[in-house]
Design an enzyme around this catalytic site. Structure first.
Site, PDB file in Angstrom:
ATOM      1  N   CYS A   2      -2.487   9.468  19.786  1.00 26.37           N
ATOM      2  CA  CYS A   2      -2.006  10.694  19.168  1.00 26.37           C
ATOM      3  C   CYS A   2      -0.553  10.893  19.599  1.00 26.37           C
ATOM      4  O   CYS A   2      -0.199  10.664  20.750  1.00 26.37           O
ATOM      5  CB  CYS A   2      -2.790  11.937  19.538  1.00 26.37           C
ATOM      6  SG  CYS A   2      -4.527  11.843  19.172  1.00 26.37           S
ATOM      7  N   ARG A  27       1.197   5.600  17.427  1.00 24.56           N
ATOM      8  CA  ARG A  27       0.177   6.034  18.384  1.00 24.56           C
ATOM      9  C   ARG A  27      -1.140   6.410  17.712  1.00 24.56           C
ATOM     10  O   ARG A  27      -2.144   6.636  18.384  1.00 24.56           O
ATOM     11  CB  ARG A  27       0.688   7.257  19.163  1.00 24.56           C
ATOM     12  CG  ARG A  27       1.965   7.005  19.916  1.00 24.56           C
ATOM     13  CD  ARG A  27       2.462   8.272  20.540  1.00 24.56           C
ATOM     14  NE  ARG A  27       1.732   8.572  21.741  1.00 24.56           N
ATOM     15  CZ  ARG A  27       2.131   8.241  22.963  1.00 24.56           C
ATOM     16  NH1 ARG A  27       3.257   7.607  23.126  1.00 24.56           N
ATOM     17  NH2 ARG A  27       1.401   8.563  23.998  1.00 24.56           N
ATOM     18  N   TRP A  74      -5.102   9.985  16.402  1.00 20.91           N
ATOM     19  CA  TRP A  74      -6.029   8.852  16.494  1.00 20.91           C
ATOM     20  C   TRP A  74      -7.326   9.451  17.008  1.00 20.91           C
ATOM     21  O   TRP A  74      -7.392   9.920  18.149  1.00 20.91           O
ATOM     22  CB  TRP A  74      -5.496   7.799  17.458  1.00 20.91           C
ATOM     23  CG  TRP A  74      -6.364   6.583  17.543  1.00 20.91           C
ATOM     24  CD1 TRP A  74      -6.315   5.473  16.749  1.00 20.91           C
ATOM     25  CD2 TRP A  74      -7.426   6.333  18.485  1.00 20.91           C
ATOM     26  NE1 TRP A  74      -7.275   4.560  17.123  1.00 20.91           N
ATOM     27  CE2 TRP A  74      -7.975   5.068  18.194  1.00 20.91           C
ATOM     28  CE3 TRP A  74      -7.976   7.060  19.536  1.00 20.91           C
ATOM     29  CZ2 TRP A  74      -9.026   4.512  18.907  1.00 20.91           C
ATOM     30  CZ3 TRP A  74      -9.031   6.514  20.259  1.00 20.91           C
ATOM     31  CH2 TRP A  74      -9.541   5.243  19.942  1.00 20.91           C
ATOM     32  N   ASN A 100      -3.177  15.679  22.920  1.00 18.27           N
ATOM     33  CA  ASN A 100      -3.366  14.234  23.026  1.00 18.27           C
ATOM     34  C   ASN A 100      -4.172  14.003  24.290  1.00 18.27           C
ATOM     35  O   ASN A 100      -3.821  14.520  25.340  1.00 18.27           O
ATOM     36  CB  ASN A 100      -1.991  13.552  23.119  1.00 18.27           C
ATOM     37  CG  ASN A 100      -2.086  12.088  23.530  1.00 18.27           C
ATOM     38  OD1 ASN A 100      -3.095  11.437  23.290  1.00 18.27           O
ATOM     39  ND2 ASN A 100      -1.032  11.591  24.151  1.00 18.27           N
ATOM     40  N   GLY A 101      -5.269  13.247  24.179  1.00 20.95           N
ATOM     41  CA  GLY A 101      -6.102  12.988  25.359  1.00 20.95           C
ATOM     42  C   GLY A 101      -7.546  13.267  25.041  1.00 20.95           C
ATOM     43  O   GLY A 101      -7.945  13.304  23.874  1.00 20.95           O
ATOM     44  N   GLU A 482      -6.053 -14.934  21.708  1.00 19.55           N
ATOM     45  CA  GLU A 482      -5.043 -14.127  21.010  1.00 19.55           C
ATOM     46  C   GLU A 482      -5.122 -14.348  19.499  1.00 19.55           C
ATOM     47  O   GLU A 482      -5.003 -13.403  18.718  1.00 19.55           O
ATOM     48  CB  GLU A 482      -3.644 -14.492  21.569  1.00 19.55           C
ATOM     49  CG  GLU A 482      -2.475 -13.773  20.959  1.00 19.55           C
ATOM     50  CD  GLU A 482      -2.514 -12.254  21.100  1.00 19.55           C
ATOM     51  OE1 GLU A 482      -3.402 -11.704  21.775  1.00 19.55           O
ATOM     52  OE2 GLU A 482      -1.650 -11.598  20.493  1.00 19.55           O
ATOM     53  N   LYS A 486      -5.848 -11.337  16.918  1.00 20.17           N
ATOM     54  CA  LYS A 486      -4.913 -11.003  15.830  1.00 20.17           C
ATOM     55  C   LYS A 486      -5.653 -10.991  14.495  1.00 20.17           C
ATOM     56  O   LYS A 486      -5.450 -10.111  13.674  1.00 20.17           O
ATOM     57  CB  LYS A 486      -3.753 -12.014  15.750  1.00 20.17           C
ATOM     58  CG  LYS A 486      -2.728 -11.955  16.846  1.00 20.17           C
ATOM     59  CD  LYS A 486      -1.731 -10.823  16.743  1.00 20.17           C
ATOM     60  CE  LYS A 486      -2.151  -9.644  17.553  1.00 20.17           C
ATOM     61  NZ  LYS A 486      -1.808  -9.617  18.940  1.00 20.17           N
ATOM     62  N   GLU A 489      -7.976  -7.910  14.269  1.00 16.80           N
ATOM     63  CA  GLU A 489      -7.248  -6.641  14.176  1.00 16.80           C
ATOM     64  C   GLU A 489      -6.712  -6.357  12.786  1.00 16.80           C
ATOM     65  O   GLU A 489      -6.810  -5.244  12.303  1.00 16.80           O
ATOM     66  CB  GLU A 489      -6.009  -6.690  15.078  1.00 16.80           C
ATOM     67  CG  GLU A 489      -6.246  -6.446  16.506  1.00 16.80           C
ATOM     68  CD  GLU A 489      -4.912  -6.490  17.231  1.00 16.80           C
ATOM     69  OE1 GLU A 489      -4.513  -5.458  17.743  1.00 16.80           O
ATOM     70  OE2 GLU A 489      -4.273  -7.562  17.289  1.00 16.80           O
ATOM     71  N   HIS A 505     -21.978 -24.201  24.885  1.00 14.57           N
ATOM     72  CA  HIS A 505     -22.923 -23.375  25.638  1.00 14.57           C
ATOM     73  C   HIS A 505     -23.378 -22.162  24.825  1.00 14.57           C
ATOM     74  O   HIS A 505     -23.819 -21.166  25.390  1.00 14.57           O
ATOM     75  CB  HIS A 505     -22.291 -22.927  26.962  1.00 14.57           C
ATOM     76  CG  HIS A 505     -21.945 -24.087  27.847  1.00 14.57           C
ATOM     77  ND1 HIS A 505     -22.894 -24.802  28.543  1.00 14.57           N
ATOM     78  CD2 HIS A 505     -20.759 -24.693  28.100  1.00 14.57           C
ATOM     79  CE1 HIS A 505     -22.310 -25.785  29.199  1.00 14.57           C
ATOM     80  NE2 HIS A 505     -21.011 -25.742  28.949  1.00 14.57           N
ATOM     81  N   LYS A 601      -1.167   1.970  18.644  1.00 11.02           N
ATOM     82  CA  LYS A 601      -0.359   1.070  19.461  1.00 11.02           C
ATOM     83  C   LYS A 601      -0.304   1.483  20.916  1.00 11.02           C
ATOM     84  O   LYS A 601      -0.005   0.676  21.791  1.00 11.02           O
ATOM     85  CB  LYS A 601       1.046   0.993  18.872  1.00 11.02           C
ATOM     86  CG  LYS A 601       1.814  -0.141  19.480  1.00 11.02           C
ATOM     87  CD  LYS A 601       2.708  -0.831  18.514  1.00 11.02           C
ATOM     88  CE  LYS A 601       3.334  -2.050  19.138  1.00 11.02           C
ATOM     89  NZ  LYS A 601       2.408  -3.184  19.263  1.00 11.02           N
TER      90      LYS A 601
HETATM   91  C1  F6R Z   1      -3.221  -6.201  20.182  1.00  6.65           C
HETATM   92  C2  F6R Z   1      -2.636  -5.103  20.877  1.00  6.65           C
HETATM   93  C3  F6R Z   1      -3.437  -4.432  21.927  1.00  6.65           C
HETATM   94  C4  F6R Z   1      -2.558  -4.124  23.137  1.00  6.65           C
HETATM   95  C5  F6R Z   1      -3.341  -3.324  24.178  1.00  6.65           C
HETATM   96  C6  F6R Z   1      -2.516  -3.061  25.423  1.00  6.65           C
HETATM   97  O1  F6R Z   1      -2.375  -6.705  19.197  1.00  6.65           O
HETATM   98  O2  F6R Z   1      -1.529  -4.714  20.613  1.00  6.65           O
HETATM   99  O3  F6R Z   1      -4.541  -5.198  22.287  1.00  6.65           O
HETATM  100  O4  F6R Z   1      -2.118  -5.333  23.673  1.00  6.65           O
HETATM  101  O5  F6R Z   1      -3.739  -2.109  23.627  1.00  6.65           O
HETATM  102  O6  F6R Z   1      -1.389  -2.321  25.136  1.00  6.65           O
HETATM  103  P1  F6R Z   1      -0.129  -2.311  26.076  1.00  6.65           P
HETATM  104  O7  F6R Z   1       0.416  -3.678  26.130  1.00  6.65           O
HETATM  105  O8  F6R Z   1       0.796  -1.325  25.447  1.00  6.65           O
HETATM  106  O9  F6R Z   1      -0.609  -1.855  27.441  1.00  6.65           O
END
Ligand code: F6R
Length: 606
Positions: A2, A27, A74, A100-101, A482, A486, A489, A505, A601
């Protein structure tokens, strides 16, 4: 999560607020809203959807007033709909708040208020704060006292801003575990979840601390702690340049950020190579202390956790320091056994991740030194750790991390070389050779990015699938994770990343002719081993998409070629095709690449 933006001053608030929440949309973006006080009325417009859509539907821009609050949400409690969108009113509609929280005791507080006859409108935890303030005012408290008393009753994490129709010249702010920043300008006071909405108007900011409760007028502010004692907070001068965030000629920020990597990898090591070692300006831990380190614990979440995994391998391989990698969310609660000769290294793009902050606090409590590898300058983690190394990657806007992942890898490589030189595990000649190789990586990545036609072709063949498996070994195992993350997501395809040898396994049961298996298999120490794993996939008719070094192209369904570099630096190279593959698959599926559903994010709740 948020994003909060608020303003009190001489200017019209709404253009500032809308631009503010737009800057904070990374956010969270499931709903949004604005409330202002104008001609003794408290007015509010809010709704589900992204800011652009809500603004054109509800004409948020029409609201007038020089004091106001806004939020982009969010959802935690209550689905993303019009009613649950912020701001929230008190029952009598005299008070509006944005939050926010998470208010952890919201249901017990709601119960008490319901028993007193209050009727809630939304399903959120946040609304209870506005109702509590109203109730406390009815008991005879001033708005300021009611705000303070309400905050003493709530448990959990919050950044809150409130306005009261009868106090049109005041903004009420509070912070506990979720970030909130004040900007002090000649025309008024700005409030936001981070500096991005503020930096354009003023270079003077105050970072509120946990437990701070403030009352702002257009030209002044006072801050108290929760025991009602005045506190002084430093006014910080923002030094960094205002960042360029335009999308340029790219269709999405994610693609732009993938293409920025030659530049951002370069920025991660620029000025940090010193002949046969690395140097860092802000470690704030003496060489003597660093030489005493017996174990390094790397913590992070999501993509940053994947970078931690690569970092763990690098630190053990190069600096010969035992290293362990932990999810921040698990580390904070697992009662870790920590010693003073441990070092906690925290990786975070945003610098605001709640679990990573808690991990730092856990380490600090036990006397362990902490270093942050952070991208966002001035963020909570950057301010909390003993020392740090900034990534200097510039703002990352696409919700899926790309460029900051490779910046993390470059910085971890430098850190490993630095510690290896310091403790004597790495000789000068080898270090020079390694640093020299790092300097060549931006050029190599730049060449790779010139032609993504093969990756687009693979994406076109496989984008309709429902599942995918990603395999890698050693340095490329985190890249398999990763790649899978990706894809999940941004394209909503179920994908799993596995160490290639682990496949037999369990996950091998999933393999049939409909299962694409992306194998990151560059030549290197374990190349022959991973070829055997590929055979295991082929024997079960899985579709093998191999990411491998130039020249090796036999017997696979698809081959994506990458240049050959050392094992240590291979993740910086091998991650590029998995980033692009997920991007092109998501594009073919018509997904909202920069703002995937359900994600945000900056994850400021646990
Ligand atoms: C994936 C992604 C998230 C962040 C995670 C940690 O593409 O962006 O998995 O890596 O939320 O966020 P930070 O790096 O901001 O602590």
């Amino acid at each position: 999560m948020c994003g909060i933006s608020a303003y009190i001053g001489e200017k019209e608030a709404v253009p500032i607020l809308l631009e503010g929440i737009k800057r904070l949309e990374y956010r969270g973006y499931d709903s949004c809203g604005v409330a202002t006080i104008f001609e003794k009325e408290l007015v509010c417009r809010k709704g589900a959807g992204k800011i652009k859509d809500v603004n054109s539907k509800l004409k948020l821009f029409e609201l007038k007033g020089c004091v106001g609050i806004a939020q982009t949400r969010w959802a935690t409690h209550g689905e993303p709909n019009d009613v649950n969108a912020h701001p929230h009113f008190s029952e009598n509609k005299e008070i509006a708040i944005v939050h926010n929280g998470i208010i952890e005791n919201a249901s017990s507080l709601r119960k008490v208020l319901r028993e007193k006859g209050y009727n809630f409108r939304s399903k959120t935890d946040s609304e209870v704060v506005a109702f509590l303030i109203e109730d406390l005012i009815k008991e005879g408290n001033s708005m300021g006292d009611a705000f303070m008393k309400a905050l003493k009753l709530v448990e959990g994490a919050f950044a809150i801003v409130a306005i009261n129709r009868k106090k049109p010249h005041k903004l009420y702010v509070a912070k506990q575990s979720s970030p909130l920043v004040l900007g002090i300008a000649n025309d008024g006071l700005y409030v936001a979840s981070d500096i991005l909405p503020i930096q354009k108007y003023t270079r003077k900011v105050v970072y509120l601390q946990d437990g701070d409760v403030g009352i702002l007028t257009k030209s002044n502010y006072s801050i108290r702690d929760l025991s009602n004692v005045d506190v002084n907070r430093d006014v910080n001068e923002l030094n960094e340049e205002i960042e360029e965030t335009s999308i340029g000629n790219f269709e999405h920020f994610m693609l732009k950020e993938i293409h920025e990597q030659p530049k951002t990898i370069h920025r991660a090591f620029r000025g940090r190579i010193d002949n046969d070692t690395a140097k860092f300006g802000g470690l704030n831990i003496s060489e003597k202390e660093l030489k005493r380190i017996k174990r390094i614990i790397l913590v992070g979440c999501g993509t940053s956790w994947h970078a931690c995994l690569v970092g763990g391998y690098l630190l053990e391989d190069i600096a010969k320091i035992p290293s362990q990698v932990e999810y921040a969310s698990e580390f904070r609660y697992k009662k870790p056994v920590l010693k003073e000769d441990d070092l906690l290294v925290v990786l975070s793009q945003s610098g605001e991740t709640a679990d990573s902050i808690a991990a730092i606090n856990e380490a600090k409590k036990k006397g362990v030194k902490t270093i942050g590898l952070v991208n966002s300058v001035g963020s909570s983690i950057a301010r909390l750790v003993d020392g740090g190394i900034y990534l200097h990657a510039g703002q990352e806007i696409g919700v899926a991390s790309t460029k900051t992942f490779t910046s993390h890898l470059a910085v971890l490589y430098l850190l490993s070389v630095y510690l290896g030189r310091l403790n004597g595990s790495l000789d000068s000649e080898k270090a020079k050779e390694m640093l020299n190789e790092l300097e060549g990586i931006p050029g190599i990545v730049s060449e790779m990015l010139k032609d993504s036609s093969k990756i687009e072709e693979v994406a076109s063949k496989y984008f309709e699938g429902n599942n995918a498996l990603y395999l890698g070994r050693h340095y490329n195992f985190p890249i398999a994770l990763e790649g899978a993350l990706k894809l999940k997501e941004i394209s909503y395809i179920h994908a799993e990343g596995y160490p290639a040898a682990e496949m037999k396994h369990g996950p091998i049961a999933l393999i049939d002719e409909n299962m694409p298996v992306v194998v990151i298999a560059p030549e290197g120490r374990l190349y022959s081993k991973i070829l055997s794993n590929i055979e295991e996939v082929k024997s079960r008719r899985g579709k093998v998409i191999v990411i491998t070094t130039n020249g090796l192209e036999d017997g696979f369904d698809e081959v994506i070629k990458i240049p050959k570099v050392s094992d240590y630096l291979m993740p910086l190279v091998s991650v590029i095709p998995v980033q692009l593959l997920s991007y092109y698959v998501a594009k073919k599926r018509g997904c909202d690449i920069d703002k995937p559903r359900n994600l945000a994010k900056s994850v400021t709740v646990e």
